[in-house]
Write a protein that holds these residues in place. Structure first.
Motif: not given
Length: 286
Positions: A236-239, A242-246, A270-273, A278-282
């Motif tokens: 189900x995961x596209x990308x 991991x943030x500090x708390x979530x 949003x398109x920004x999100x 995509x850019x910063x995730x994995x």
């Protein structure tokens, strides 16, 4: 002709960057937004379409032709960020020059647009604000029977009121089904207002080319803790990021995910999100 622009396998190599097999199309009567971070390949793609740089591989078909002859060039309106014309010119002088450049120059259209945009006839362009210069460039682009508008960061650095004026102009142009627009922009909220499709380029490659409504209406972001993240079906995961708390997890169908994970917090994206994840995730979509 169903597509105003077809790009297939476009490749261009530089010392420290490669445009790698870029493929997407701009359907007739549509507005396509081109997004990506700085250096992703947006301007390189546009420059290749306009034959300002030479491609190494792939094909580009503009308004049914693979080479930009004079007839096709007359039907392409181009607007770049910054001033597009000699600053000593007035709009009156620019009109006379454009008559000599374009066989299909429509003087009455240009003069009407100058009035509509409140642009003076005799003031030197160097005295224009950035917003006025952008409106002038768009007026020129719309005054020589353009079928395809190509805009590269044309709304950057403009105040919201001017940007909104320009978006209205673009929407009006695209009402004609023979007209199409390719617009590169960092201001994704503008594209959310006007684009029919979004093409996302990252590190020289197309990550996705999708209808904007599909992205806005269907994509979602699951915000969860570590235990909940581990319980997610990885298919189900596209990308994810991991943030500090979530954990932030991009999914393609938030309605289906709400049914599958009823206790999960799933926001619209949003398109920004989407671009940021995509850019910063994995994960699966990378």
């Amino acid at each position: 002709m169903n597509d105003a622009l077809i790009i297939s396998g476009l490749t261009k190599t530089y010392k420290d960057f490669m445009l790698n097999g870029v493929s997407f199309s701009v359907p007739c009567g549509s507005i396509v937004g081109l997004i990506g971070e700085n250096g992703a390949g947006k301007s390189t793609t546009i420059n290749a379409v306009l034959e300002l740089i030479q491609k190494e591989a792939g094909s580009i078909c503009v308004l049914g032709k693979e080479q930009l002859d004079n007839e096709i060039k007359e039907q392409i309106g181009v607007v770049f960020d910054g001033n597009n014309y000699p600053e000593i010119f007035s709009t009156r002088k620019l009109n006379r020059v454009m008559k000599d450049i374009y066989h299909s120059w429509e003087e009455h259209t240009f003069l009407n647009l100058l009035k509509k945009f409140f642009l003076p006839a005799d003031k030197p362009i160097k005295q224009f604000s950035k917003g006025m210069k952008m409106k002038l460039a768009i007026a020129v682009a719309l005054s020589h029977n353009s079928k395809l508008l190509i805009l590269d960061e044309a709304t950057s650095g403009l105040d919201p009121v001017i940007r909104d004026d320009i978006l209205d102009i673009l929407l009006d142009f695209a009402q004609d089904e023979t007209h199409s627009i390719l617009i590169s922009s960092h201001i994704t909220t503008d594209l959310e207002k006007i684009a029919d499709y979004i093409v996302f380029i990252h590190e020289g490659q197309v990550v996705f080319s999708k209808p904007k409504d599909e992205l806005i209406e269907q994509y979602g972001i699951i915000k969860c803790g570590a235990a909940q993240f581990e319980a997610l079906d990885k298919l189900d995961i596209i990308v994810y990021r991991k943030m500090d708390y979530e954990w932030q997890v991009l999914v393609a169908d938030r309605v289906a995910m709400k049914k599958k994970y009823p206790k999960a917090l799933i926001d619209s994206a949003s398109i920004d999100e989407i671009m940021l994840l995509y850019v910063k995730g994995e994960g699966g979509g990378k």
